[in-house]
Write an enzyme that holds these catalytic residues in place. Structure first.
Site, PDB file in Angstrom:
ATOM      1  N   HIS A  64     -43.106 -97.875  12.598  1.00 54.41           N
ATOM      2  CA  HIS A  64     -41.665 -97.944  12.401  1.00 54.41           C
ATOM      3  C   HIS A  64     -40.705 -97.193  13.415  1.00 54.41           C
ATOM      4  O   HIS A  64     -41.258 -96.742  14.285  1.00 54.41           O
ATOM      5  CB  HIS A  64     -41.165 -97.213  11.035  1.00 54.41           C
ATOM      6  CG  HIS A  64     -41.659 -95.685  10.956  1.00 54.41           C
ATOM      7  ND1 HIS A  64     -40.606 -94.857  11.145  1.00 54.41           N
ATOM      8  CD2 HIS A  64     -42.974 -95.179  11.239  1.00 54.41           C
ATOM      9  CE1 HIS A  64     -41.379 -93.666  11.036  1.00 54.41           C
ATOM     10  NE2 HIS A  64     -42.883 -93.745  11.026  1.00 54.41           N
ATOM     11  N   CYS A 120     -34.845 -99.242  12.518  1.00 52.61           N
ATOM     12  CA  CYS A 120     -36.217 -99.807  11.761  1.00 52.61           C
ATOM     13  C   CYS A 120     -35.886-101.129  11.414  1.00 52.61           C
ATOM     14  O   CYS A 120     -36.947-101.856  11.641  1.00 52.61           O
ATOM     15  CB  CYS A 120     -36.409 -99.061  10.406  1.00 52.61           C
ATOM     16  SG  CYS A 120     -35.005 -99.065   9.238  1.00 52.61           S
ATOM     17  N   HIS A 160     -35.321 -97.363   4.600  1.00 51.66           N
ATOM     18  CA  HIS A 160     -36.027 -97.248   5.886  1.00 51.66           C
ATOM     19  C   HIS A 160     -37.035 -98.249   5.741  1.00 51.66           C
ATOM     20  O   HIS A 160     -37.886 -98.155   4.619  1.00 51.66           O
ATOM     21  CB  HIS A 160     -36.434 -95.630   6.170  1.00 51.66           C
ATOM     22  CG  HIS A 160     -37.172 -95.856   7.515  1.00 51.66           C
ATOM     23  ND1 HIS A 160     -36.735 -95.824   8.698  1.00 51.66           N
ATOM     24  CD2 HIS A 160     -38.710 -95.684   7.855  1.00 51.66           C
ATOM     25  CE1 HIS A 160     -37.469 -95.743   9.775  1.00 51.66           C
ATOM     26  NE2 HIS A 160     -38.705 -95.740   9.264  1.00 51.66           N
TER      27      HIS A 160
END
Length: 172
Positions: free
Chosen positions: A139, A76, A127
């Site tokens: 993402h 990510c 994340h």
């Protein structure tokens, strides 16, 4: 390059990354500063959304790989590095731990296209994704690869941590 931003600075966090324009603290490393000065500013949300959509078209479906930064596998924060590099010519730090320090913290109801969204997925992991509007974000998902997800998804609702505005030179 779709557009550039003048005098921008940014950074990254553990395993993931995203968009940002901000001022770094005096203690921040000069290696995080952009390599050049830019003259053209982002002037509207449509422009930045189109730029992010273009990056998504190139990366859609690329598999998640922790520590990866290529189309053979990307995590990510590395994806956020590519998003910002390709759209606003910004060089973000490599990790979500550093990226979450960038820009200005904003509330969920203030989200604009190009803001970074952060999630606490375990005690030690975060994340990151980039908000694209309509309560959605792009993402690198462990299950789906590079994808677009809804902030309304129960998993993301449970793990939402914060959002950061890193690009301020445009009006929504």
């Amino acid at each position: 390059m779709l557009f550039n931003i003048r005098n921008c600075v940014f950074a990254a966090t553990i395993a993931c990354a995203s968009l940002s324009l901000f001022s770094l603290p005096a203690s921040a490393s000069s290696s995080l500063l952009p390599q050049n000065s830019f003259t053209q500013k982002i002037n509207n949300t449509t422009t930045i959304k189109n730029a992010i959509s273009s990056v998504y078209a190139k990366w859609k479906g690329v598999h998640y790989r922790f520590g990866g930064s290529t189309k053979r596998g990307v995590d990510c924060s590395a994806l956020m590095q590519h998003v910002f590099s390709d759209t606003v010519d910004m060089h973000l730090p490599r990790t979500t731990r550093e990226q979450i320090k960038l820009g200005t913290r904003i509330s969920k109801n203030e989200l604009r296209t190009g803001d970074l969204v952060f999630f606490k997925t375990s005690r030690y992991q975060r994340h990151v994704g980039v908000y694209i509007g309509n309560n959605q974000f792009m993402h690198a998902s462990k299950r789906k690869g590079v994808t677009i997800s809804s902030l309304d998804n129960s998993y993301w609702v449970r793990h939402y941590e914060s959002a950061r505005r890193v690009v301020d030179d445009y009006t929504a």
